[in-house]
Structure formats: C-alpha cells, structure tokens
Design a protein around this motif. Structure first.
Motif, PDB file in Angstrom:
ATOM      1  N   MET A  40       0.833  -1.203   0.000  1.00  0.00           N
ATOM      2  CA  MET A  40       0.000   0.000   0.000  1.00  0.00           C
ATOM      3  C   MET A  40       0.870   1.256   0.000  1.00  0.00           C
ATOM      4  SD  MET A  40      -3.260  -0.756  -0.024  1.00  0.00           S
ATOM      5  CE  MET A  40      -4.211   0.457   0.815  1.00  0.00           C
ATOM      6  N   LEU A  41       1.933   1.244   0.773  1.00  0.00           N
ATOM      7  CA  LEU A  41       2.850   2.389   0.791  1.00  0.00           C
ATOM      8  C   LEU A  41       3.529   2.557  -0.563  1.00  0.00           C
ATOM      9  CD1 LEU A  41       4.467   1.964   4.320  1.00  0.00           C
ATOM     10  CD2 LEU A  41       2.878   3.753   3.608  1.00  0.00           C
ATOM     11  N   GLN A  42       3.926   1.444  -1.156  1.00  0.00           N
ATOM     12  CA  GLN A  42       4.554   1.480  -2.472  1.00  0.00           C
ATOM     13  C   GLN A  42       3.559   1.991  -3.509  1.00  0.00           C
ATOM     14  OE1 GLN A  42       5.855  -2.375  -3.869  1.00  0.00           O
ATOM     15  NE2 GLN A  42       7.490  -1.479  -5.080  1.00  0.00           N
ATOM     16  N   ASN A  43       2.321   1.548  -3.416  1.00  0.00           N
ATOM     17  CA  ASN A  43       1.281   1.990  -4.337  1.00  0.00           C
ATOM     18  C   ASN A  43       1.034   3.491  -4.195  1.00  0.00           C
ATOM     19  OD1 ASN A  43      -0.782   1.468  -6.296  1.00  0.00           O
ATOM     20  ND2 ASN A  43      -2.274   1.767  -4.654  1.00  0.00           N
ATOM     21  N   ASP A  44       0.994   3.991  -2.967  1.00  0.00           N
ATOM     22  CA  ASP A  44       0.812   5.424  -2.744  1.00  0.00           C
ATOM     23  C   ASP A  44       1.951   6.223  -3.359  1.00  0.00           C
ATOM     24  OD1 ASP A  44      -1.536   4.973  -1.404  1.00  0.00           O
ATOM     25  OD2 ASP A  44      -0.682   5.234   0.603  1.00  0.00           O
ATOM     26  N   ASN A  50       2.889   9.210 -10.470  1.00  0.00           N
ATOM     27  CA  ASN A  50       2.023   9.292 -11.643  1.00  0.00           C
ATOM     28  C   ASN A  50       1.298  10.634 -11.723  1.00  0.00           C
ATOM     29  OD1 ASN A  50       2.676   6.797 -12.654  1.00  0.00           O
ATOM     30  ND2 ASN A  50       0.876   5.766 -11.829  1.00  0.00           N
ATOM     31  N   ILE A  51       0.798  11.095 -10.602  1.00  0.00           N
ATOM     32  CA  ILE A  51       0.106  12.391 -10.576  1.00  0.00           C
ATOM     33  C   ILE A  51       1.063  13.509 -10.973  1.00  0.00           C
ATOM     34  CG2 ILE A  51      -0.969  14.083  -9.043  1.00  0.00           C
ATOM     35  CD1 ILE A  51      -2.219  11.672  -7.552  1.00  0.00           C
ATOM     36  N   GLU A  52       2.267  13.465 -10.446  1.00  0.00           N
ATOM     37  CA  GLU A  52       3.251  14.498 -10.782  1.00  0.00           C
ATOM     38  C   GLU A  52       3.615  14.435 -12.262  1.00  0.00           C
ATOM     39  OE1 GLU A  52       5.439  17.764 -10.539  1.00  0.00           O
ATOM     40  OE2 GLU A  52       4.173  16.988  -8.918  1.00  0.00           O
ATOM     41  N   LEU A  53       3.777  13.241 -12.796  1.00  0.00           N
ATOM     42  CA  LEU A  53       4.086  13.105 -14.227  1.00  0.00           C
ATOM     43  C   LEU A  53       2.936  13.612 -15.099  1.00  0.00           C
ATOM     44  CD1 LEU A  53       5.864   9.631 -14.311  1.00  0.00           C
ATOM     45  CD2 LEU A  53       6.901  11.868 -14.722  1.00  0.00           C
ATOM     46  N   GLU A  54       1.697  13.359 -14.690  1.00  0.00           N
ATOM     47  CA  GLU A  54       0.544  13.873 -15.430  1.00  0.00           C
ATOM     48  C   GLU A  54       0.549  15.404 -15.441  1.00  0.00           C
ATOM     49  OE1 GLU A  54      -1.996  12.625 -17.206  1.00  0.00           O
ATOM     50  OE2 GLU A  54      -1.208  10.594 -17.068  1.00  0.00           O
ATOM     51  N   LYS A  55       0.875  15.998 -14.316  1.00  0.00           N
ATOM     52  CA  LYS A  55       0.951  17.464 -14.237  1.00  0.00           C
ATOM     53  C   LYS A  55       2.026  17.996 -15.172  1.00  0.00           C
ATOM     54  CE  LYS A  55      -0.583  17.925  -9.448  1.00  0.00           C
ATOM     55  NZ  LYS A  55      -0.145  18.285  -8.083  1.00  0.00           N
ATOM     56  N   GLN A  56       3.194  17.369 -15.131  1.00  0.00           N
ATOM     57  CA  GLN A  56       4.291  17.814 -15.990  1.00  0.00           C
ATOM     58  C   GLN A  56       3.945  17.624 -17.461  1.00  0.00           C
ATOM     59  OE1 GLN A  56       7.926  15.892 -14.796  1.00  0.00           O
ATOM     60  NE2 GLN A  56       7.891  16.792 -12.751  1.00  0.00           N
ATOM     61  N   LEU A  57       3.303  16.520 -17.796  1.00  0.00           N
ATOM     62  CA  LEU A  57       2.902  16.265 -19.166  1.00  0.00           C
ATOM     63  C   LEU A  57       1.882  17.304 -19.635  1.00  0.00           C
ATOM     64  CD1 LEU A  57       3.139  14.412 -21.609  1.00  0.00           C
ATOM     65  CD2 LEU A  57       1.355  12.984 -20.604  1.00  0.00           C
ATOM     66  N   SER A  58       0.971  17.641 -18.776  1.00  0.00           N
ATOM     67  CA  SER A  58      -0.030  18.658 -19.115  1.00  0.00           C
ATOM     68  C   SER A  58       0.642  20.009 -19.361  1.00  0.00           C
ATOM     69  CB  SER A  58      -1.048  18.761 -17.984  1.00  0.00           C
ATOM     70  OG  SER A  58      -2.002  19.724 -18.270  1.00  0.00           O
ATOM     71  N   ARG A  59       1.591  20.378 -18.518  1.00  0.00           N
ATOM     72  CA  ARG A  59       2.319  21.646 -18.712  1.00  0.00           C
ATOM     73  C   ARG A  59       3.099  21.621 -20.019  1.00  0.00           C
ATOM     74  NH1 ARG A  59       3.118  21.502 -12.832  1.00  0.00           N
ATOM     75  NH2 ARG A  59       5.018  20.317 -13.156  1.00  0.00           N
ATOM     76  N   LEU A  60       3.715  20.496 -20.315  1.00  0.00           N
ATOM     77  CA  LEU A  60       4.482  20.365 -21.549  1.00  0.00           C
ATOM     78  C   LEU A  60       3.564  20.492 -22.769  1.00  0.00           C
ATOM     79  CD1 LEU A  60       7.192  19.777 -22.927  1.00  0.00           C
ATOM     80  CD2 LEU A  60       6.702  17.341 -22.660  1.00  0.00           C
ATOM     81  N   ARG A  61       2.395  19.858 -22.708  1.00  0.00           N
ATOM     82  CA  ARG A  61       1.436  19.966 -23.821  1.00  0.00           C
ATOM     83  C   ARG A  61       0.994  21.411 -24.026  1.00  0.00           C
ATOM     84  NH1 ARG A  61      -2.088  14.757 -22.229  1.00  0.00           N
ATOM     85  NH2 ARG A  61      -0.885  13.191 -23.359  1.00  0.00           N
TER      86      ARG A  61
END
Length: 70
Positions: A40-44, A50-61
């Motif tokens: 569970m800790l690893q999953n968190d 993943n959330i941070e990568l999505e944010k960065q990807l959105s900014r890049l787009r």
C-alpha cells in the motif's frame, strides 16, 4: 482394544491440531498484513509519481500548443 481410551485421545488430538493450525494461520495473517502494508505504501508512492508526471505532461502539452501557430 480399549475404545474408551481411543475416544478420549481423538478429540484431544483434534483440539491440538486445531490450536496448531490456528497459530500458523495467525502467523500467516500477520505476514500478509505486513506485506499488504508495504504494498500500500509502495502503491501510494507510485500514485504520487504518476500524478506528478501527469501534471508535468499537461504543462508540456500547453507549452507545445502555445508554440504552434493556430
């Protein structure tokens, strides 16, 4: 053969077997609970990445979209 003695030992052996099985299951449960907590800790952690990568990807787009003429 003394059947009375046999009928006394069979339930006693069953009770002992159940106590041993219960102790083993309790230990197994403890191990699985510990592994589950680590997963569970690893999953968190993975979810946070993943959330941070999505944010960065959105900014890049958005940045790339702003470079293209419309």
């Amino acid at each position: 053969m003394n059947y009375r003695l046999l009928f006394q030992w069979i339930p006693l052996c069953c009770i002992i077997a159940l106590l041993i099985a219960g102790a083993l299951l309790k230990q197994k449960h403890s191990d699985l609970a510990s592994r589950n907590k680590r997963l569970m800790l690893q999953n968190d952690s993975i979810l946070s990445v993943n959330i941070e990568l999505e944010k960065q990807l959105s900014r890049l787009r958005r940045s790339l979209d702003s470079l293209h003429p419309h």
